[in-house]
Design a protein around this motif. Structure first.
Motif, mmCIF file in Angstrom:
data_model
loop_
_atom_site.group_PDB
_atom_site.id
_atom_site.type_symbol
_atom_site.label_atom_id
_atom_site.label_comp_id
_atom_site.label_asym_id
_atom_site.label_seq_id
_atom_site.Cartn_x
_atom_site.Cartn_y
_atom_site.Cartn_z
ATOM 1 N N SER A 1 -11.097 3.142 -2.110
ATOM 2 C CA SER A 1 -10.315 1.917 -2.226
ATOM 3 C C SER A 1 -10.425 1.668 -3.659
ATOM 4 O O SER A 1 -9.191 0.337 -4.175
ATOM 5 C CB SER A 1 -10.604 1.086 -1.302
ATOM 6 O OG SER A 1 -12.797 0.474 -1.869
ATOM 7 N N ALA B 1 -6.720 3.496 -7.231
ATOM 8 C CA ALA B 1 -5.536 2.966 -7.444
ATOM 9 C C ALA B 1 -6.086 1.817 -9.083
ATOM 10 O O ALA B 1 -5.331 1.536 -10.073
ATOM 11 C CB ALA B 1 -5.617 2.236 -6.239
ATOM 12 N N THR B 2 -7.340 1.379 -8.395
ATOM 13 C CA THR B 2 -7.187 0.647 -9.946
ATOM 14 C C THR B 2 -7.913 1.192 -11.184
ATOM 15 O O THR B 2 -8.063 0.667 -12.705
ATOM 16 C CB THR B 2 -8.905 -0.169 -9.668
ATOM 17 O OG1 THR B 2 -9.884 0.040 -9.643
ATOM 18 C CG2 THR B 2 -8.707 -1.315 -8.403
ATOM 19 N N SER C 1 -6.321 7.645 -10.747
ATOM 20 C CA SER C 1 -5.122 7.142 -9.712
ATOM 21 C C SER C 1 -4.247 7.713 -10.666
ATOM 22 O O SER C 1 -3.247 8.645 -9.455
ATOM 23 C CB SER C 1 -4.510 5.940 -10.075
ATOM 24 O OG SER C 1 -4.718 5.718 -11.333
ATOM 25 N N ALA D 1 -2.885 11.196 -8.282
ATOM 26 C CA ALA D 1 -1.181 11.427 -7.806
ATOM 27 C C ALA D 1 -1.219 12.956 -8.414
ATOM 28 O O ALA D 1 -0.158 13.649 -7.293
ATOM 29 C CB ALA D 1 -0.497 10.572 -8.360
ATOM 30 N N ASP E 1 -5.100 2.603 5.685
ATOM 31 C CA ASP E 1 -5.518 2.672 4.951
ATOM 32 C C ASP E 1 -6.248 3.833 4.367
ATOM 33 O O ASP E 1 -6.394 5.050 4.579
ATOM 34 C CB ASP E 1 -6.813 1.369 5.239
ATOM 35 C CG ASP E 1 -8.340 2.276 5.923
ATOM 36 O OD1 ASP E 1 -8.564 2.800 5.940
ATOM 37 O OD2 ASP E 1 -7.439 1.099 6.832
ATOM 38 N N ILE E 2 -6.362 3.873 2.989
ATOM 39 C CA ILE E 2 -6.716 5.152 2.601
ATOM 40 C C ILE E 2 -8.075 5.629 2.872
ATOM 41 O O ILE E 2 -8.264 6.834 2.740
ATOM 42 C CB ILE E 2 -7.397 4.698 0.720
ATOM 43 C CG1 ILE E 2 -7.116 5.866 0.220
ATOM 44 C CG2 ILE E 2 -8.149 4.210 0.350
ATOM 45 C CD1 ILE E 2 -6.898 6.267 -1.576
ATOM 46 N N SER F 1 -5.005 10.046 -2.068
ATOM 47 C CA SER F 1 -4.652 9.395 -2.817
ATOM 48 C C SER F 1 -2.860 8.903 -2.880
ATOM 49 O O SER F 1 -2.230 8.261 -3.245
ATOM 50 C CB SER F 1 -5.370 8.867 -3.873
ATOM 51 O OG SER F 1 -5.057 8.151 -5.174
ATOM 52 N N TYR F 2 -2.447 10.236 -2.791
ATOM 53 C CA TYR F 2 -1.162 10.752 -2.984
ATOM 54 C C TYR F 2 -0.363 10.235 -2.213
ATOM 55 O O TYR F 2 0.656 9.821 -1.557
ATOM 56 C CB TYR F 2 -0.827 12.408 -3.174
ATOM 57 C CG TYR F 2 0.477 12.791 -2.900
ATOM 58 C CD1 TYR F 2 1.060 12.602 -4.422
ATOM 59 C CD2 TYR F 2 1.119 12.952 -2.210
ATOM 60 C CE1 TYR F 2 2.722 13.142 -4.223
ATOM 61 C CE2 TYR F 2 2.182 13.999 -1.451
ATOM 62 C CZ TYR F 2 2.768 13.416 -2.761
ATOM 63 O OH TYR F 2 4.190 14.028 -3.167
ATOM 64 N N HIS G 1 -1.468 8.148 -0.191
ATOM 65 C CA HIS G 1 -1.669 6.203 0.268
ATOM 66 C C HIS G 1 -0.756 6.257 -0.359
ATOM 67 O O HIS G 1 0.124 4.727 -0.203
ATOM 68 C CB HIS G 1 -2.956 6.363 -0.157
ATOM 69 C CG HIS G 1 -2.801 4.462 0.030
ATOM 70 N ND1 HIS G 1 -2.693 3.695 -0.835
ATOM 71 C CD2 HIS G 1 -4.070 4.251 1.522
ATOM 72 C CE1 HIS G 1 -3.822 2.248 -0.479
ATOM 73 N NE2 HIS G 1 -3.527 2.650 0.523
ATOM 74 N N GLN G 2 -0.724 6.381 -1.677
ATOM 75 C CA GLN G 2 0.541 5.330 -3.018
ATOM 76 C C GLN G 2 1.969 6.497 -2.703
ATOM 77 O O GLN G 2 2.731 5.620 -3.227
ATOM 78 C CB GLN G 2 0.053 5.887 -4.461
ATOM 79 C CG GLN G 2 0.298 7.598 -4.323
ATOM 80 C CD GLN G 2 1.469 8.326 -5.346
ATOM 81 O OE1 GLN G 2 2.020 7.612 -6.129
ATOM 82 N NE2 GLN G 2 1.898 8.633 -4.572
ATOM 83 N N GLY H 1 4.212 4.910 -0.305
ATOM 84 C CA GLY H 1 4.252 3.531 0.599
ATOM 85 C C GLY H 1 3.835 3.135 1.809
ATOM 86 O O GLY H 1 4.649 2.140 2.082
#
Length: 287
Positions: A97, A100-101, A106, A110, A148-149, A278-279, A281-282, A284
């Motif tokens: 979680s 992404a921060t 991140s 990606a 969720d991730i 992570s890829y 999840h991001q 969309g």
């Protein structure tokens, strides 16, 4: 008939062939061409001795120089992996979680996740992750097991309904063709269609609701919203994994579906799983 031309002392020898009285001169090849040809033969012999060249039953000749394109590729992969060791350790151990921060983490996730996805996942989910019949669309926000991730990472690692991983996500829809008669199945299908649109036969909806409540609501909930703990789809959103027309739904209810996803924990590293999670999840659709 025309007379053949007279030969002169300067004319070269002929090949001995004639066509309609015309003879073919036996002109020698230019010396520069011959020497070039001989050099290519010598080069080919030397190359086949020095480098892998001649195929055998199990392998090709290795060549005196021991050159190997596979060894070069393996060496390059090892070099890249060594260069990424530090960030891969960070990625594998990071709280999903928080990835992404962290801009550096991140960004790397990606990029690396995109490569993993295109290599291992695109065959089923499509190069753009939009899915296909029987394979979920990963771009929307409708997830059978949670989007969720953390949930995505678990699904990737352990898979769905496979026999290799004891921790695989598992659910099984009964084949209601062995439980209900054709009329009851038709009624249930029309009720389900009414939850997200127009039924094929509106007169069967009322009876179908009773069939649904008795046989389907335990997993799909009384309002049809589904249950992610069981991997039971939401029936009210008009998003169908196999199709939402009356014939496809009838087939689904009658015979059930049993989609399988392999576990990737034995094929991918922890860092690769974290990266592709992570890829995805991001893209969309991650929650």
């Amino acid at each position: 008939m025309a007379r053949p031309p007279k030969k002169t002392k300067e004319d070269p020898n002929t090949t001995g062939h004639q066509w309609d009285g015309i003879e073919e001169f036996d002109n020698p090849m230019p010396r520069w061409w011959l020497w070039t040809f001989y050099v290519t033969i010598i080069w080919a012999v030397g190359y086949s001795i020095a480098y892998p060249a001649w195929p055998g039953i199990k392998s090709a000749t290795s060549g005196l120089l021991g050159y190997s394109t596979r060894a070069n590729v393996a060496s390059e992969i090892a070099r890249v992996n060594a260069a990424n060791d530090a960030i891969n350790v960070r990625l594998a151990s990071a709280d999903p979680s928080t990835i992404a921060t962290d801009p550096e983490l991140s960004g790397y996730a990606a990029s690396a996740g995109s490569a993993v996805f295109k290599t291992w996942c695109a065959q089923c989910h499509g190069s753009g992750a939009a899915g296909a019949k029987g394979y979920p669309n990963l771009l929307d926000n409708e997830w059978l097991w949670g989007g969720d991730i953390e949930a995505i990472r678990y699904t990737i690692a352990h898979g769905i309904r496979n026999e290799e991983d004891p921790d695989a996500r598992f659910s099984q829809m009964p084949a209601f063709g062995e439980i209900l008669d054709r009329q009851e199945i038709s009624q249930a299908v029309n009720y389900v269609m009414s939850l997200s649109g127009t039924p094929d036969d509106a007169d069967q909806v009322a009876a179908g609701e009773a069939v649904y409540m008795d046989n389907c609501s335990a997993c799909h909930m009384e309002d049809g919203s589904g249950d992610r703990m069981q991997g039971a789809p939401n029936l009210t959103d008009a998003i169908w994994l196999y199709g939402g027309d009356v014939d496809t739904l009838t087939e689904t209810v009658t015979y059930s579906r049993y989609g399988v996803m392999p576990p990737w924990s034995e094929r991918l590293t922890d860092a690769q799983i974290a990266a592709v999670a992570s890829y995805v999840h991001q893209l969309g659709g991650g929650e």
